[in-house]
Motif scaffolding. Structure first.
Motif, PDB file in Angstrom:
ATOM      1  N   LYS A  42       0.997  -1.262   0.155  1.00 32.53           N
ATOM      2  CA  LYS A  42      -0.025   0.143  -0.023  1.00 32.53           C
ATOM      3  C   LYS A  42       0.975   1.366   0.122  1.00 32.53           C
ATOM      4  O   LYS A  42       1.875   1.295   0.630  1.00 32.53           O
ATOM      5  N   THR A  43       0.478   2.182  -0.679  1.00 32.78           N
ATOM      6  CA  THR A  43       1.169   3.561  -0.953  1.00 32.78           C
ATOM      7  C   THR A  43       0.060   4.602  -0.714  1.00 32.78           C
ATOM      8  O   THR A  43      -0.774   4.714  -1.200  1.00 32.78           O
ATOM      9  N   GLU A  44       0.579   5.628   0.167  1.00 30.67           N
ATOM     10  CA  GLU A  44      -0.241   6.737   0.304  1.00 30.67           C
ATOM     11  C   GLU A  44       0.558   7.954   0.367  1.00 30.67           C
ATOM     12  O   GLU A  44       1.781   8.185   0.769  1.00 30.67           O
ATOM     13  N   THR A  45       0.236   9.052  -0.467  1.00 26.04           N
ATOM     14  CA  THR A  45       0.814  10.262  -0.454  1.00 26.04           C
ATOM     15  C   THR A  45       0.461  11.224   0.679  1.00 26.04           C
ATOM     16  O   THR A  45      -0.452  11.518   0.955  1.00 26.04           O
ATOM     17  N   ILE A  46       1.636  11.674   1.539  1.00 20.97           N
ATOM     18  CA  ILE A  46       1.396  12.405   2.514  1.00 20.97           C
ATOM     19  C   ILE A  46       1.805  13.894   2.325  1.00 20.97           C
ATOM     20  O   ILE A  46       1.271  14.699   2.538  1.00 20.97           O
ATOM     21  N   LYS A  47       2.907  13.949   1.418  1.00 20.39           N
ATOM     22  CA  LYS A  47       3.113  15.470   0.709  1.00 20.39           C
ATOM     23  C   LYS A  47       3.927  15.224  -0.443  1.00 20.39           C
ATOM     24  O   LYS A  47       4.625  14.411  -0.690  1.00 20.39           O
ATOM     25  N   ASP A  48       3.045  15.995  -1.538  1.00 20.29           N
ATOM     26  CA  ASP A  48       3.884  16.008  -2.779  1.00 20.29           C
ATOM     27  C   ASP A  48       5.044  16.695  -2.904  1.00 20.29           C
ATOM     28  O   ASP A  48       5.525  17.775  -2.287  1.00 20.29           O
ATOM     29  N   PRO A  49       6.108  16.170  -3.606  1.00 26.39           N
ATOM     30  CA  PRO A  49       7.180  16.987  -3.805  1.00 26.39           C
ATOM     31  C   PRO A  49       7.253  18.197  -4.788  1.00 26.39           C
ATOM     32  O   PRO A  49       6.276  18.178  -5.305  1.00 26.39           O
ATOM     33  N   VAL A  50       8.122  19.098  -4.581  1.00 25.33           N
ATOM     34  CA  VAL A  50       8.167  20.188  -5.202  1.00 25.33           C
ATOM     35  C   VAL A  50       9.369  20.288  -6.041  1.00 25.33           C
ATOM     36  O   VAL A  50      10.727  20.112  -5.769  1.00 25.33           O
ATOM     37  N   ASN A  51       9.292  20.266  -7.301  1.00 21.96           N
ATOM     38  CA  ASN A  51      10.164  20.072  -8.476  1.00 21.96           C
ATOM     39  C   ASN A  51      11.204  21.326  -8.308  1.00 21.96           C
ATOM     40  O   ASN A  51      10.937  22.376  -8.114  1.00 21.96           O
ATOM     41  N   GLU A  52      12.562  20.989  -8.558  1.00 21.52           N
ATOM     42  CA  GLU A  52      13.474  22.082  -8.466  1.00 21.52           C
ATOM     43  C   GLU A  52      13.579  22.476  -9.928  1.00 21.52           C
ATOM     44  O   GLU A  52      13.555  21.528 -10.789  1.00 21.52           O
ATOM     45  N   VAL A  53      13.641  23.968 -10.085  1.00 21.48           N
ATOM     46  CA  VAL A  53      13.840  24.488 -11.330  1.00 21.48           C
ATOM     47  C   VAL A  53      15.206  25.138 -11.400  1.00 21.48           C
ATOM     48  O   VAL A  53      15.306  25.842 -10.598  1.00 21.48           O
ATOM     49  N   VAL A  54      16.108  24.781 -12.491  1.00 23.76           N
ATOM     50  CA  VAL A  54      17.151  25.232 -12.554  1.00 23.76           C
ATOM     51  C   VAL A  54      17.464  26.017 -13.865  1.00 23.76           C
ATOM     52  O   VAL A  54      17.022  25.440 -14.902  1.00 23.76           O
ATOM     53  N   THR A  55      17.789  27.349 -13.989  1.00 21.97           N
ATOM     54  CA  THR A  55      17.995  28.004 -15.011  1.00 21.97           C
ATOM     55  C   THR A  55      19.596  27.856 -15.419  1.00 21.97           C
ATOM     56  O   THR A  55      20.408  28.305 -14.593  1.00 21.97           O
ATOM     57  N   ARG A  56      20.111  27.588 -16.590  1.00 21.20           N
ATOM     58  CA  ARG A  56      21.304  27.325 -16.857  1.00 21.20           C
ATOM     59  C   ARG A  56      21.531  27.936 -18.395  1.00 21.20           C
ATOM     60  O   ARG A  56      20.680  27.987 -19.290  1.00 21.20           O
ATOM     61  N   GLY A  57      22.647  28.541 -18.434  1.00 23.14           N
ATOM     62  CA  GLY A  57      23.341  29.093 -19.684  1.00 23.14           C
ATOM     63  C   GLY A  57      23.637  28.225 -20.791  1.00 23.14           C
ATOM     64  O   GLY A  57      24.436  27.310 -20.448  1.00 23.14           O
ATOM     65  N   ILE A  58      23.437  28.310 -21.987  1.00 24.10           N
ATOM     66  CA  ILE A  58      23.700  27.447 -22.991  1.00 24.10           C
ATOM     67  C   ILE A  58      24.418  28.120 -24.001  1.00 24.10           C
ATOM     68  O   ILE A  58      24.626  27.563 -25.285  1.00 24.10           O
ATOM     69  N   LYS A  59      24.713  29.178 -23.943  1.00 20.35           N
ATOM     70  CA  LYS A  59      25.581  30.032 -25.182  1.00 20.35           C
ATOM     71  C   LYS A  59      26.794  29.279 -25.344  1.00 20.35           C
ATOM     72  O   LYS A  59      27.488  28.883 -24.718  1.00 20.35           O
TER      73      LYS A  59
END
Length: 504
Positions: free
Chosen positions: A338-355
């Motif tokens: 059995k699996t029960e969600t207690i707290k949803d994860p918050v995704n990390e957002v990273v801005t990166r340069g690609i020049k």
């Protein structure tokens, strides 16, 4: 002619006279009741009194009576006494027959014999092989000795308090999280019968010695270690090729692995090799972290050395119910029911340069503790059921990951080339894959149900390469993940996955 006839008649008369007058032959005038004594089928002779003979055995073996605290000593197992009637006067003294057997075969006393019957081949101390169906017999003075020894052996793996609570039905019920033992039993069939036991056997007189025998598979003196100031159980276990669980089973006086040791303490460091398999099943409910994902936003106006976290990642929490089967303290199988969600994860957002760099915009799972260079090889939730450690006197060179389910997906932890594929499910490792990541590391995936890649194939990080299974030498569905620096078993060094590429 008359002379020959006369000689013949005289011969008959002389023969008859000898018969009736008697010669020096020991035959009684009347048949007498005596007892023929046999040992393992061989005749030892005739005696007059069976009762006197048996009483002599009992009297003469006073040392055995004192040694085992019994009232009576019995003849050897191969001794047989039969009543017969005979004219033969060649009767032996009871003392003479007793003296002829006392050093040939062991005498018997009343006791109990426990019989352990195995359903599978069992190897004790690496050299003693017990085949299925072939019983091991143990002699003891009372059946309570075996019962107490079995209890002590089970308590060594389960814990005395846990076992007592289970037996008395006083376990705490699970509210939010916690665990409860559902069943305890021995994998083997164990029976106890009363009867005569040979004094040549090892006859156990107390449960303490018998429980040691059941735990170690031998009566040999076990290796011990005298502690020094500042030492801990983990270091002592590792130095003696044991894992901490094995050390604590052998030393029930320690209830915690991080106990502070004083100098001069005597620690048992012998390797356990149990004669019996203590099985217990329990249900455990616990909260686990759910690793967040990292999403990259590529900024073509910034150079490649730019990286900024714009949304902080937060792990979620799942409450899982797992049904676990332990055999002699090791997890044999684990199923997340059995699996029960207690707290949803918050995704990390990273801005990166690609020049001056190609854009990817990829998304991947963090490995436990956020190592962004490697991805976890299974779905979540999962449980690490066995770590990189000494196990049964040998190094377990990897970690076992369970709880994801049979035929659940297995992923490559990093880009690489399939270095080797094994399709022989009868080998210890079962179906297996080795991936060379080109940076000196090779990862190993074992006990698979199916292989989805080929030798020489290039794979990407998080690409599905296999399905989880239980092939080879395996007790249940799981993935064995190994990490090597260099080629495995060809000079390469096995590394702990939770210390080398992950933090778990």
């Amino acid at each position: 002619m008359k002379g020959k006839i006369l000689g013949f008649i005289l011969t008959i008369l002389v023969s008859g006279l000898l018969f009736f007058c008697g010669t020096n032959v020991d035959f009684a005038s009347e048949p007498q009741e005596v007892y023929q004594v046999y040992l393992n089928g061989d005749k030892l002779g005739l005696i007059k009194s069976k009762e006197k003979f048996l009483n002599m055995i009992d009297t003469e073996q006073e040392a055995l009576r004192k040694q085992y605290g019994v009232d009576k000593v019995y003849p050897p197992d191969g001794l047989d006494i039969k009543k017969i009637y005979t004219y033969n006067d060649d009767i032996l003294k009871e003392e003479d027959v007793y003296n002829s057997i006392k050093d040939k075969e062991p005498f018997m006393i009343e006791g109990y014999v426990a019989k352990i019957v195995y359903t599978e081949k069992k190897i004790i101390n690496d050299d003693q092989v017990i085949e299925p169906g072939k019983p091991v017999e143990i002699s003891m003075m009372s059946k309570d000795i075996m019962k107490e020894a079995l209890y002590k052996t089970a308590a060594a793996f389960i814990g005395s308090k846990n076992l007592d609570d289970y037996n008395k039905n006083t376990q705490e019920k699970i509210t939010d999280t916690g665990s409860i033992i559902n069943s305890v039993y021995f994998e083997e069939t164990i029976t106890i019968r009363k009867g005569l036991v040979s004094t040549n056997n090892i006859i156990f007189k107390d449960s303490g010695e018998l429980s040691k025998y059941l735990l170690y598979g031998t009566l040999d003196e076990q290796k011990t270690y005298i502690t020094k100031v500042g030492e801990n159980l983990d270091a002592i276990a590792d130095a003696n090729n044991l894992n901490i669980e094995e050390l604590m089973i052998a030393n029930p006086q320690y209830t915690k692995s991080n106990v502070l040791l004083a100098a001069g303490e005597k620690v048992n460091v012998g390797l356990i090799s149990p004669l019996v398999s203590v099985v217990y099943k329990k249900t455990e409910v616990k909260d686990i972290e759910v690793q967040y994902k990292t999403t990259y936003i590529d900024d073509k106006n910034r150079y490649t050395d730019y990286k900024q976290v714009t949304t902080q990642g937060q792990n979620g929490v799942k409450r899982i119910t797992q049904d676990i089967k332990y055999v002699n303290g090791e997890i044999n199988s684990l199923v997340i029911s059995k699996t029960e969600t207690i707290k949803d994860p918050v995704n990390e957002v990273v801005t990166r340069g690609i020049k001056k760099s190609a854009s990817s915009g990829s998304e991947f799972y963090h490995s436990p503790q956020g190592n962004s260079d490697w991805s976890w090889p299974t779905i979540s939730p999962f449980v690490i059921t066995s770590r990189f450690k000494w196990r049964w006197g040998k190094q377990h060179q990897g970690i076992d990951i369970s709880g994801c389910g049979y035929r659940s997906p297995i992923y490559a932890v990093q880009d690489g080339t399939v270095y080797k594929v094994n399709y022989n499910s009868s080998l210890n490792e079962g179906l297996s894959i080795y991936i060379d990541h080109g940076n000196g590391y090779i990862t190993q995936y074992m006990h698979l149900a199916a292989i989805l890649v080929k030798e020489g194939q290039t794979v990407k990080r998080e690409q599905k390469i296999a399905l989880m299974g239980s092939t080879g030498f395996s007790t249940g569905t799981h993935l064995h993940l190994g990490v090597f620096k260099g080629k495995p078993y060809q000079g390469g060094v096995a590394l702990d996955p939770c210390a080398s590429i992950f933090k778990c």
